[in-house]
Design an enzyme around this catalytic site. Structure first.
Site, PDB file in Angstrom:
ATOM      1  N   ASP A   1       0.367  -7.581   1.541  1.00  0.00           N
ATOM      2  CA  ASP A   1       0.834  -6.137   1.768  1.00  0.00           C
ATOM      3  C   ASP A   1       2.131  -6.064   1.665  1.00  0.00           C
ATOM      4  O   ASP A   1       2.675  -5.528   2.277  1.00  0.00           O
ATOM      5  CB  ASP A   1      -0.020  -5.797   3.137  1.00  0.00           C
TER       6      ASP A   1
ATOM      7  N   GLY B   1       3.600   6.339   7.933  1.00  0.00           N
ATOM      8  CA  GLY B   1       4.625   6.616   7.717  1.00  0.00           C
ATOM      9  C   GLY B   1       5.666   5.371   8.083  1.00  0.00           C
ATOM     10  O   GLY B   1       6.839   4.926   7.296  1.00  0.00           O
ATOM     11  N   ASN B   2       5.183   4.704   9.090  1.00  0.00           N
ATOM     12  CA  ASN B   2       6.131   3.822   9.643  1.00  0.00           C
ATOM     13  C   ASN B   2       5.945   2.597   9.032  1.00  0.00           C
ATOM     14  O   ASN B   2       6.649   1.627   8.863  1.00  0.00           O
ATOM     15  CB  ASN B   2       5.788   3.400  11.146  1.00  0.00           C
ATOM     16  N   SER B   3       4.691   2.363   8.099  1.00  0.00           N
ATOM     17  CA  SER B   3       4.497   1.071   7.127  1.00  0.00           C
ATOM     18  C   SER B   3       5.621   0.887   6.517  1.00  0.00           C
ATOM     19  O   SER B   3       6.266   1.923   5.573  1.00  0.00           O
ATOM     20  CB  SER B   3       3.118   1.378   6.381  1.00  0.00           C
TER      21      SER B   3
ATOM     22  N   GLY C   1     -13.351 -22.876  -6.066  1.00  0.00           N
ATOM     23  CA  GLY C   1     -14.508 -22.748  -7.126  1.00  0.00           C
ATOM     24  C   GLY C   1     -15.958 -22.938  -6.407  1.00  0.00           C
ATOM     25  O   GLY C   1     -16.863 -23.542  -6.832  1.00  0.00           O
TER      26      GLY C   1
ATOM     27  N   HIS D   1       0.701  -1.097   0.146  1.00  0.00           N
ATOM     28  CA  HIS D   1       0.060   0.109  -0.071  1.00  0.00           C
ATOM     29  C   HIS D   1       0.788   1.456   0.003  1.00  0.00           C
ATOM     30  O   HIS D   1       0.403   2.194  -0.269  1.00  0.00           O
ATOM     31  CB  HIS D   1      -0.822  -0.221   1.146  1.00  0.00           C
TER      32      HIS D   1
END
Length: 357
Positions: free
Chosen positions: A126, A205-207, A262, A96
């Site tokens: 992620d 911002g730490n991500s 399915g 992200h």
């Protein structure tokens, strides 16, 4: 006789006067020569549990990542160098952080800014792998293993909350939880992520930055924060050993393919869908997912699952809802065989299902 007694009294009185006078002069002299001494102790403070040496092992491997759209910064996050070769350095961060970016820049701990190439991303984990010039690499992180960590262990993060202004911020805490299952919203629905929990401060911002143990080894990638008004101090990180399972494929630009079964499903607690399809379930069925459509020639149809079946467990783990079922399914690879427990006509059974591409 009286004369003799009077002399004796006079002698006593003179002796007392001399004694008192002498005592006075001695006391006065002692007071004059007495020195009052103050002893000031110098206290030396040492921090026995400093993590400075651990920070030194990761600090310059951590970078700021800026995502651009139409020439302007659209967002920022953190990342870290996990590998280098003769030409390039390789950066791990969150999907992200770079999602929808037209171009990406990486800024190292000395403020050197370079263009980055996004090699591969995965929305479910992620994670994203970037590549930058080797010349800008100051340090390479040491990869650890969160499975060797215990609750209460000291951990810390390095990152850039709020971008360049607070670049290189270090926060410390403990490992507060392991194997937490946290639901996140994606563009194509919800998904459950298995994460580490820490009380080390993790802010926007730490991500993408590293979660590090006391040995200076990366044990996780900071991915999200539980943001609710009444909850504080709950940050989450992806276990690094799970992330590293996908890195080689992302470096090669390959899409991470997950197995399919399915089935079209909805939660047994979804009363609207039950009414819409005019389905009446037993009051004993509280959790699970109901099959309302089986795709032809799929893994499910080949195994014999049918519309109306209620799936209650996968490999012995109870299924709570559709999001949880997807999480249990995606823990497997294409070609794996899983055991599905289901209820049909009031009877519980188990069957093997081989997962397709």
């Amino acid at each position: 006789m009286i004369k003799k007694y009077g002399g004796y009294v006079l002698t006593v009185i003179l002796s007392m006067i001399v004694g008192i006078t002498g005592t006075y002069f001695i006391m006065k002299n002692n007071i004059k020569n007495t020195e009052v001494t103050k002893t000031i102790s110098e206290v030396s403070i040492t921090e026995e549990n400093t993590i400075k040496s651990s920070i030194d092992k990761i600090y310059k491997a951590t970078v700021l990542i800026e995502s651009y759209q139409r020439g302007k910064v659209a967002g920022s996050g953190s990342g870290f160098i996990y590998k280098q070769d003769d030409k390039y350095g390789y950066v791990l961060t969150n999907n992200h952080v770079v999602e929808s970016a037209t171009n990406v820049k990486v800024i190292n701990a000395e403020g050197v800014e370079v263009d980055a190439e996004v090699l591969g991303t995965d929305v479910y984990m992620d994670i994203a792998v970037l590549r930058i010039s080797k010349d800008s690499i100051l340090q390479v992180a040491t990869i650890g293993d969160s499975s060797n960590s215990s609750l209460g262990d000291t951990v810390f993060t390095v990152g850039s909350p709020e971008g360049r202004e607070f670049m290189g911020t270090v926060t410390k805490g403990i490992l507060s939880g392991k194997d937490r299952e946290v639901a996140v919203k994606l563009s194509n629905g919800s998904y459950i992520m298995s994460v580490l929990q820490t009380d080390a401060a993790i802010n926007p911002g730490n991500s993408g930055g590293p979660l590090v143990n006391i040995n200076g080894e990366v044990i996780g990638i900071n991915s999200l924060k539980l943001v609710e008004a009444e909850i504080e101090g709950m940050g989450f990180s992806l276990p690094i050993e799970e992330v590293m399972l996908y890195v080689d494929r992302l470096e090669a630009g390959q899409k991470i393919e997950r197995p399919t079964i399915g089935l079209e499903l909805f939660d047994v607690a979804n009363t609207y869908m039950l009414q819409y399809y005019q389905i009446k379930l037993s009051d004993d069925i509280k959790e699970g997912v109901l099959i309302y459509r089986v795709v032809d020639n799929s893994a499910a149809s080949n195994a014999g699952l049918k519309s109306g079946d209620v799936i209650t467990a996968v490999d012995g783990t109870k299924v709570s809802d559709v999001t949880h079922f997807r999480y249990l399914l995606y823990k497997h690879s294409i070609g794996d065989t899983i055991k599905i427990t289901y209820i049909r006509d009031g009877k519980e059974s188990t069957m093997d299902v081989k997962l397709n591409k």
